[in-house]
Write a protein that holds these residues in place. Structure first.
Motif, PDB file in Angstrom:
ATOM      1  N   THR A 422      47.857 -11.008   1.755  1.00  0.00           N
ATOM      2  CA  THR A 422      47.107 -12.259   1.607  1.00  0.00           C
ATOM      3  C   THR A 422      47.845 -13.412   2.276  1.00  0.00           C
ATOM      4  OG1 THR A 422      46.151 -11.493  -0.467  1.00  0.00           O
ATOM      5  CG2 THR A 422      46.123 -13.860  -0.070  1.00  0.00           C
ATOM      6  N   LEU A 423      49.165 -13.435   2.157  1.00  0.00           N
ATOM      7  CA  LEU A 423      49.956 -14.489   2.798  1.00  0.00           C
ATOM      8  C   LEU A 423      49.840 -14.396   4.320  1.00  0.00           C
ATOM      9  CD1 LEU A 423      51.931 -16.813   2.771  1.00  0.00           C
ATOM     10  CD2 LEU A 423      53.799 -15.165   2.467  1.00  0.00           C
ATOM     11  N   LEU A 424      49.894 -13.187   4.858  1.00  0.00           N
ATOM     12  CA  LEU A 424      49.730 -13.034   6.308  1.00  0.00           C
ATOM     13  C   LEU A 424      48.354 -13.521   6.751  1.00  0.00           C
ATOM     14  CD1 LEU A 424      51.342  -9.545   7.118  1.00  0.00           C
ATOM     15  CD2 LEU A 424      52.404 -11.803   7.073  1.00  0.00           C
ATOM     16  N   GLU A 425      47.328 -13.214   5.956  1.00  0.00           N
ATOM     17  CA  GLU A 425      45.981 -13.687   6.282  1.00  0.00           C
ATOM     18  C   GLU A 425      45.928 -15.212   6.292  1.00  0.00           C
ATOM     19  OE1 GLU A 425      43.448  -9.950   4.330  1.00  0.00           O
ATOM     20  OE2 GLU A 425      43.419 -11.934   3.401  1.00  0.00           O
ATOM     21  N   ALA A 426      46.586 -15.832   5.329  1.00  0.00           N
ATOM     22  CA  ALA A 426      46.585 -17.297   5.254  1.00  0.00           C
ATOM     23  C   ALA A 426      47.226 -17.905   6.500  1.00  0.00           C
ATOM     24  CB  ALA A 426      47.318 -17.750   3.996  1.00  0.00           C
ATOM     25  N   ILE A 427      48.330 -17.323   6.941  1.00  0.00           N
ATOM     26  CA  ILE A 427      48.995 -17.818   8.154  1.00  0.00           C
ATOM     27  C   ILE A 427      48.069 -17.656   9.359  1.00  0.00           C
ATOM     28  CG2 ILE A 427      50.979 -17.518   9.678  1.00  0.00           C
ATOM     29  CD1 ILE A 427      52.505 -16.418   7.214  1.00  0.00           C
ATOM     30  N   TYR A 428      47.392 -16.522   9.422  1.00  0.00           N
ATOM     31  CA  TYR A 428      46.475 -16.258  10.530  1.00  0.00           C
ATOM     32  C   TYR A 428      45.339 -17.285  10.549  1.00  0.00           C
ATOM     33  CZ  TYR A 428      43.375 -13.553  13.603  1.00  0.00           C
ATOM     34  OH  TYR A 428      42.566 -13.141  14.629  1.00  0.00           O
ATOM     35  N   LEU A 429      44.761 -17.573   9.388  1.00  0.00           N
ATOM     36  CA  LEU A 429      43.674 -18.555   9.317  1.00  0.00           C
ATOM     37  C   LEU A 429      44.156 -19.941   9.727  1.00  0.00           C
ATOM     38  CD1 LEU A 429      41.942 -17.471   5.980  1.00  0.00           C
ATOM     39  CD2 LEU A 429      41.077 -17.149   8.310  1.00  0.00           C
ATOM     40  N   LEU A 430      45.378 -20.287   9.354  1.00  0.00           N
ATOM     41  CA  LEU A 430      45.922 -21.585   9.740  1.00  0.00           C
ATOM     42  C   LEU A 430      46.088 -21.664  11.255  1.00  0.00           C
ATOM     43  CD1 LEU A 430      46.993 -24.324   8.885  1.00  0.00           C
ATOM     44  CD2 LEU A 430      49.217 -23.257   8.426  1.00  0.00           C
ATOM     45  N   CYS A 431      46.497 -20.567  11.857  1.00  0.00           N
ATOM     46  CA  CYS A 431      46.623 -20.535  13.322  1.00  0.00           C
ATOM     47  C   CYS A 431      45.274 -20.717  14.007  1.00  0.00           C
ATOM     48  CB  CYS A 431      47.224 -19.205  13.774  1.00  0.00           C
ATOM     49  SG  CYS A 431      48.980 -19.056  13.513  1.00  0.00           S
TER      50      CYS A 431
END
Length: 721
Positions: A422-431
């Protein structure tokens, strides 16, 4: 008498086959690899005649088998004249009918030496071949005879052979375009198209790819010089029959040619591998497709990336425009039809509803010129710093999760269901900022659903009610907020409308927003002034949908950046010592391995999953240059003994491509491997996600802090409290 009206002396007679010589300069042969133009003094040379016969006959009689069969079945029928001109008193050069004469010579040799069955063919023909003798020595007459039969007649040559004959008439003999058209009975359009194509072909010959020309490419050149859009793009000069734009013509030449792949060693020396990229354009249809997207930067970038003209066309705005224009034309035609009818009163509500929907479309088009079109650019081509901190205020289980000790390589660990992916997904969405496709990618790939199979109702169910993520990227604050809801807009067609997804993002002083309406049974619509992303980002997880076409793109980027040989070298030195090369093989997007142990190349899937995962993760870096890579369950399928070696290689690749790496792991060996193998410990951070009073919190360590803990004792970051 004027040239056009000259009369030529001709008479019919019978001559022995041995007195007939094949024309070694026949235009039928100019495309053959062994073709060599010879002087008339050498026409009768035995080696010249032998080579000419071989070219005419072809491998295993391929070029004359039809005539052999006809002669055996029907005898020699003088339907088409064999036309000759004298070489001396009793010997003649065949001007027209070289293939038939070559066939007779072949059959005579086989009949006299091997006593083969020649069927109904009368052997007397070998000593009494009917010919038409032309005594005029003017070469133009003989060229005209060939042109009338093989260009405008019923025995047409290939386009390349036709063009070369026309060129000789025009350039060597100085005939005007008008004279050629009159002699050969062709239009000026056809003549000029051939001459333009030959001139452009000369530019190709002078290019780096010139040695790749074969006559089957010539129709492509004819298609190029007849296409107005491509001629404009090439800055075509019709006075000189030449492209004035060297950069564009060079790019075009690369697309119609095989592209050699380069290998670069550690000292920077370049060598060329046996493997190569196949031509991207091979047919006339390919050229026509190219002309439709030639001014579409996005499509051309896709073409450079994949060398797939169909994929480039699909990525362009052209398909959208064509569909839109067809729909508008259909509406216009239907309105014309309605205008000729008497409208009943009970139909007025339907008409008014249609008018309202049409007005809604017009208003939306005025408000945004991006409806239905994906457009993405980065804020900066080069970045000095990546993420230095993150705050996940609201995304699934993660609430107010702050991480402030980020570095170039970042390790996240924790027990199952602690929020690592979930944390990796959050970083991806921010990018991805206000790019709707970022959200789409995260949801559909976690659900292992191909893009063309997404159920819009299922998709909406997967979107969290609200998403709020922020961070410090390249020394500037960045945020993204996502929510979905039903719009209270009466102009939306509610019979298909489901919900809208609103994405608000900010980077430094740049505020962006996009609104995507989701419909059932029809395409979604995205409205935005512009769409930007922070940086290139690649997300890899062994639990996501595997999509081979993505790895084809990653492979191409690795080839382009010359990092593929480095990847193969690592595999050879650290994983399997007999592997010599790994290449993308075909349209099925398979990777084939050259291995010294085996005579034939093997599909990469024939090797262990560990090798495959190492190879595929390594391919990602070239596509994430100046960006980030997110790797879920890094150690998955990789043997414990290889993790330490691979950790060092990840460190090397991240420096090479200026890439920030975020990875999750369940493995203590994996975490320790990075601590022990990274070259600069201050470029590493470690973080454990742990549950504390029903919240996920981060236990953070800099690389130096965590190394001291590891050296002090058997510390297991996974069990941090």
């Amino acid at each position: 008498m004027a040239e056009d009206n000259r009369q030529f002396d001709a008479n019919k007679k019978q001559v022995s086959l041995k007195n007939l010589y094949l024309d070694p300069n026949n235009f039928r042969l100019i495309h053959e690899p062994n073709y060599v133009e010879v002087s008339e003094q050498s026409f009768k040379d035995k080696s010249v005649q032998h080579r000419t016969s071989q070219l005419l006959v072809g491998h295993k009689n391929r070029n004359i088998q039809d005539i052999i069969d006809s002669f055996k079945a029907n005898d020699y029928l003088p339907v088409d004249q064999i036309q000759v001109r004298p070489l001396d008193a009793r010997e003649y050069l065949v001007v027209e009918g070289n293939r038939r004469v070559a066939t007779l010579k072949y059959l005579q040799s086989e009949y006299e030496q091997n006593a083969i069955d020649i069927g109904k063919l009368n052997s007397d023909i070998f000593s009494k071949v009917p010919i038409v003798l032309y005594t005029d020595s003017d070469e133009m007459h003989h060229l005209t005879l060939m042109a009338l039969k093989h260009i405008s007649g019923n025995k047409k040559w290939g386009e390349w052979n036709q063009a070369k004959l026309l060129e000789k008439m025009h350039s060597t003999h100085g005939l005007s375009e008008k004279d050629i058209c009159k002699r050969v009975a062709i239009s000026k359009v056809e003549l000029r198209r051939s001459l333009r194509a030959l001139s452009f072909l000369q530019q190709y010959h002078d290019s780096d790819y010139g040695d790749q020309f074969k006559e089957d490419k010539f129709p492509i050149f004819r298609e190029i010089v007849r296409n107005a859009a491509l001629k404009d793009w090439l800055e075509w000069d019709d006075g000189q029959y030449k492209s004035q734009n060297a950069q564009n013509s060079g790019f075009l030449f690369s697309l119609i040619s095989t592209e050699p792949l380069e290998n670069e060693d550690d000292e920077g020396s370049v060598s060329y591998a046996d493997a190569h990229l196949e031509p991207a354009l091979v047919t006339r249809d390919d050229i026509r497709l190219l002309s439709q997207i030639i001014n579409d930067e996005k499509a051309i970038e896709q073409l450079k990336l994949t060398r797939d003209i169909n994929a480039a066309y699909r990525s362009s705005n052209q398909m959208f425009r064509e569909h839109q224009q067809a729909a508008i034309k259909s509406i216009s035609n239907e309105i014309d039809t309605l205008g000729q009818m008497v409208i009943q009163g009970d139909s007025l509500p339907d008409l008014e509803s249609a008018l309202g929907r049409l007005q809604s479309i017009i208003n939306r088009a005025k408000a945004s010129n991006l409806a239905g079109v994906e457009q993405k650019t980065v804020f900066h081509d080069r970045i000095d710093a990546h993420f230095s901190e993150l705050l996940v205020s609201n995304y699934k289980r993660l609430q107010d999760l702050r991480i402030s000790k980020l570095s170039r390589i970042n390790l996240f660990t924790g027990i199952n269901n602690s929020g690592k992916t979930t944390l990796l997904e959050a970083i991806y969405l921010l990018c991805r900022q206000n790019d709707f496709f970022g959200l789409l990618e995260v949801i559909r790939r976690r659900g292992k659903i191909a893009e063309d199979r997404i159920n819009p109702e299922w998709f909406i169910e997967q979107i969290p009610p609200e998403i709020d993520i922020s961070g410090q990227f390249d020394k500037a604050k960045s945020t993204v907020q996502i929510k979905h809801y039903k719009e209270e807009n009466n102009q939306i067609d509610k019979s298909f409308y489901l919900e809208s997804v609103e994405i608000s993002s900010r980077y430094a002083e740049n505020s962006l927003k996009s609104l995507t309406r989701i419909f059932k049974g029809r395409e979604r619509e995205t409205q935005a002034d512009r769409i930007k992303i922070l940086c290139p980002s690649v997300f890899s997880s062994p639990f996501f949908l595997n999509e081979p076409h993505r790895y084809a793109q990653f492979h191409y980027k690795s080839v382009q950046s010359k990092s593929l040989p480095k990847i193969v070298e690592f595999i050879r030195e650290k994983v399997i010592g007999t592997v010599e090369d790994i290449r993308l093989a075909d349209e099925m997007q398979r990777f084939l391995v050259t291995d010294r142990v085996f005579k034939e190349t093997l599909d990469l899937t024939g090797y262990g999953e560990g090798l495959q995962r190492i190879f595929f993760i390594s391919l990602l870096f070239a596509s994430a240059q100046n960006g980030i890579i997110l790797i879920d369950e890094f150690e998955n399928a990789i043997h414990t003994e290889l993790i330490a070696k691979f950790a060092g290689f990840i460190d090397e690749l991240s420096k090479l491509f200026n890439t920030q790496v975020f990875l999750t792991s369940h493995s203590k060996e994996c975490i320790d491997a990075f601590v022990k193998n990274i070259t600069e410990i201050n470029e590493l951070s470690a973080c454990a996600l742990v549950e504390n009073e029903d919240r996920i919190v981060a236990r953070e360590f800099t690389g130096k802090e965590f190394r001291r803990l590891v050296e002090a004792g058997n510390v297991d970051l996974r069990r941090a409290k």
